[in-house]
Write an enzyme that holds these catalytic residues in place. Structure first.
Site, short mmCIF file in Angstrom:
data_model
loop_
_atom_site.label_atom_id
_atom_site.label_comp_id
_atom_site.label_asym_id
_atom_site.label_seq_id
_atom_site.Cartn_x
_atom_site.Cartn_y
_atom_site.Cartn_z
N SER A 1 44.82 45.38 33.73
CA SER A 1 43.67 45.43 32.83
C SER A 1 42.48 44.90 33.61
O SER A 1 42.55 43.82 34.21
CB SER A 1 43.92 44.60 31.58
N GLU A 2 41.38 45.65 33.61
CA GLU A 2 40.32 45.35 34.59
C GLU A 2 39.59 44.05 34.34
O GLU A 2 38.87 43.58 35.21
CB GLU A 2 39.33 46.53 34.70
#
Lengths: 213, 221, 213, 221
Positions: A49-50
């Site tokens: 997840s960025e």
């Protein structure tokens, strides 16, 4: 029309089955998040997840949320054993430096040569917002697009050229829709699979891009 | 299942082949992947380009590669430590090519390779011999020089502890080049002193996430 | 000659006294390391070592060394309470990004406009080595040079123009030598202090740079 | 003695003045320095440029600055979250200038300001509206665009725990922009939930070393 379009869940399952054991995968916001539910138990796939996580786990049970622990969609998450946390710049390095194996992204439009439009329409009423869309689209090794084949009114969204603002050019690897699975190779689009009962001519009619069968 | 742990040093360095570019971690004697280096020597490859901060001292570590005459080029910042006798000998006889970089440019160029940065402008080196023939640009009234990423086929580093996903923690200043090199190697091999079960490393304390690591081999100090 | 040059320790003490409470300071290899012994007890000065430490403490007692824990000079160190460890790229950010308040550096030559030469001579017998010299010299907010005023044979090392390869141009703030303390301002060199008994003409004779008194 | 702990939020934001550029940490609702933001609102400054990933939602956090109409420009990647009503209103009425950046360019440009990088080339944005009018260069057969650092007068971030030297650790993904913004602010102020004695934080676990921090203020969640 005697064919039956796939449900969103069926498309997501198809994508999940194409992911390989050990891959690092980022699931974009929207339709792509459905893929998480269908990851095969016999494969270990690490979700990125960025905002700064590798090893995203399932949603927490109600009441068990860590208020700080969210994913890029701003939903609460848990961490899998083996997970790691890092800051934003380091997280984007994973995308921009080509370390993420697959990004599964939604799309407004895809062109036959693999251009992706998924961050803005030409409607200027609302302010534009891009987030990590361009970093993911340009940075990940493979881009899987998951989308409904046409607009609700039947307007083709898979086109010769995108008409919406581009996210990145020539990046899409495969497009998974309710009607077909399409691979982009050397600037051309190849039909890998069609929904049961769908004819070539029907698919062509609903597609703005030149298709190779 | 993800299992990056390999059983032998030979397997850990299997990607190092003739003509490869190899990042080697460590600063002074701290954090040098001595066991992986020994395995490269044992393998008997040649014509390596190595990117590493020092040229080693005596006969061990980085110096053992030089002694074996399997390095055609070294990219480094400080190859002249006490006892860097093998580098001195090869340098004087013209048997090795040297690319000397300011240490900060060296480490930032390694990071750039891992981070997908095409090139960057830095003021470090401008007006010196190490800025010669570099593309320049005036930014905010200050001359900058353009530096490109240092890509490598393999990175060899050492860490304290790993799990089977390749997550790493280091030991004090032995951390040095490890995290940046791990990102920059096409294949990254790590020698570690300890291997723990998945989930034993605190997610917030992991310094190098496993995504940057390909092979982990357990060694003794 | 009736003057008495300062000892190395006396120069180091002078530098230490000019450091301010709360400053982040990097001590270069060689003479600068002497400064660590004279840091005043009533000031909290945080020492940076470019291999990845803030809060360098005294040398460990024999037998108590941590084999991994060294400074940029490759000597064993200890950590002070409040110390932190970071990787090389992050450590060099502290220098390159202008976060280090003072770097105390040795020098082979200094020019009157503040050019520094401290990494190479014109002798090409030995291979060149630069380490972090350029990053420190260009990056730190202030550069204090600590050096013996002339070569052993009396050759001036403080010059109009350096003849050795430069480390960085126009960066030196102050030069502390056994004979004098010299400030560089607006491209000129000003004598702040001279060793007791030293005359202006004697200092001028031993200096290749134009001095302002 | 070094003591970066300040007693009040007012003191913590004293460097935020009319016309300042302010970095504000946080992603979504995670890691937003809500108390520092409230102190800026209370101070009554104007004409701020803010650099922050989202435009907030509802009336609180970043949105409270917009509601007060004290922001003339926002540099951001995703200003259109659920409930970003104040940004929408100001945007439609032309009362705020928007500089939209890909999120990775945003965070890398913040890092560049802290890291002394003059500018960097990235392929991200090339061929899109967000690459318009940017200087380009072909590197390894791929077009790149030149991006400059995002400097700021003040950075406002949140962390979990600090000591009096300003060393910080964060809470899971609330870490997000904190470490890069702390480096980039000329003055960095941090709100924390806990303050511990010097030496209580493990040197190897500190995420932001105190050198990047100027002011620490303790707040309640």
């Amino acid at each position: 029309m005697t064919f039956k379009p796939l449900s969103k869940e069926e498309i997501a399952k198809k994508v999940a089955n194409d992911l390989r054991d050990g891959q690092y995968v980022n699931l974009g916001i929207g339709l792509p998040t459905l893929v998480a539910s269908f990851l095969p138990d016999d494969k270990e796939i690490v979700l990125h997840s960025e905002n700064g996580v590798l090893g995203v786990g399932p949603r927490p049970l109600p009441g068990e949320e860590d208020i700080d622990l969210i994913d890029a969609g701003k939903d609460f998450i848990t961490l899998k054993p083996g997970a790691s946390i890092f800051h934003h710049t380091d997280s984007f390095i994973m995308m921009r430096g080509g370390h993420i194996d697959v990004a599964v992204l939604g799309a407004l439009q895809v062109s036959q040569k693999g251009d992706l439009a998924n961050w803005a329409t030409n409607d200027e009423t609302y302010p534009p917002a891009v987030g990590g869309a361009m970093d993911l689209a340009s940075g990940a090794k493979k881009i899987f697009v998951i989308m409904i084949h046409t607009g609700k009114d039947g307007t083709p969204k898979i086109l010769e050229e995108c008409t919406f603002p581009l996210t990145a050019t020539e990046v899409v690897t495969t497009v998974y829709t309710d009607l077909a699975t399409l691979d982009v190779k050397d600037g051309q689009m190849f039909v890998r699979e069609m929904s049961p009962g769908l004819s070539k001519s029907e698919l062509i009619k609903m597609t703005g891009a030149k298709l190779n069968f | 299942m993800i299992n990056k742990i390999v059983e032998s040093l030979t397997e850990a360095v299997s990607d190092v082949e003739d003509g490869c570019t190899v990042l080697i971690g460590g600063f002074g004697n701290s954090g040098i992947p001595n066991n992986l280096i020994a395995a490269v020597v044992a393998k008997g490859v040649k014509d390596l380009t190595i990117i590493t901060n020092n040229a080693g001292s005596g006969d061990s570590g980085v110096a053992s590669l030089l002694k074996q005459r399997i390095v055609k080029k070294i990219v480094t910042s400080y190859p002249r430590s006490r006892g860097s006798i093998w580098f001195e000998e090869l340098y004087k006889s013209g048997e090795i090519e040297l690319e000397l970089l300011p240490q900060g440019n060296l480490t930032e160029k390694i990071r750039a390779a891992g981070a997908g940065i095409g090139a960057f402008y830095t003021p470090i080196g401008v007006g010196t011999l190490l800025g010669k023939d570099k593309e320049q640009k005036m930014i905010n009234g200050k001359l900058h020089q353009l530096e490109y990423p240092l890509f490598a086929d393999v990175a060899l580093i050492s860490a304290k502890t790993a799990d089977r996903w390749g997550n790493l923690v280091y030991s004090t200043t032995a951390r040095n080049f490890g995290p940046s090199m791990a990102m920059a190697g096409k294949v990254t091999a790590v020698e570690v002193l300890n291997i723990v079960d998945l989930g034993q490393l605190d997610p917030e304390v992991i310094i190098t996430p496993g995504i940057f690591v390909d092979k982990v081999v357990k060694v003794k100090r």
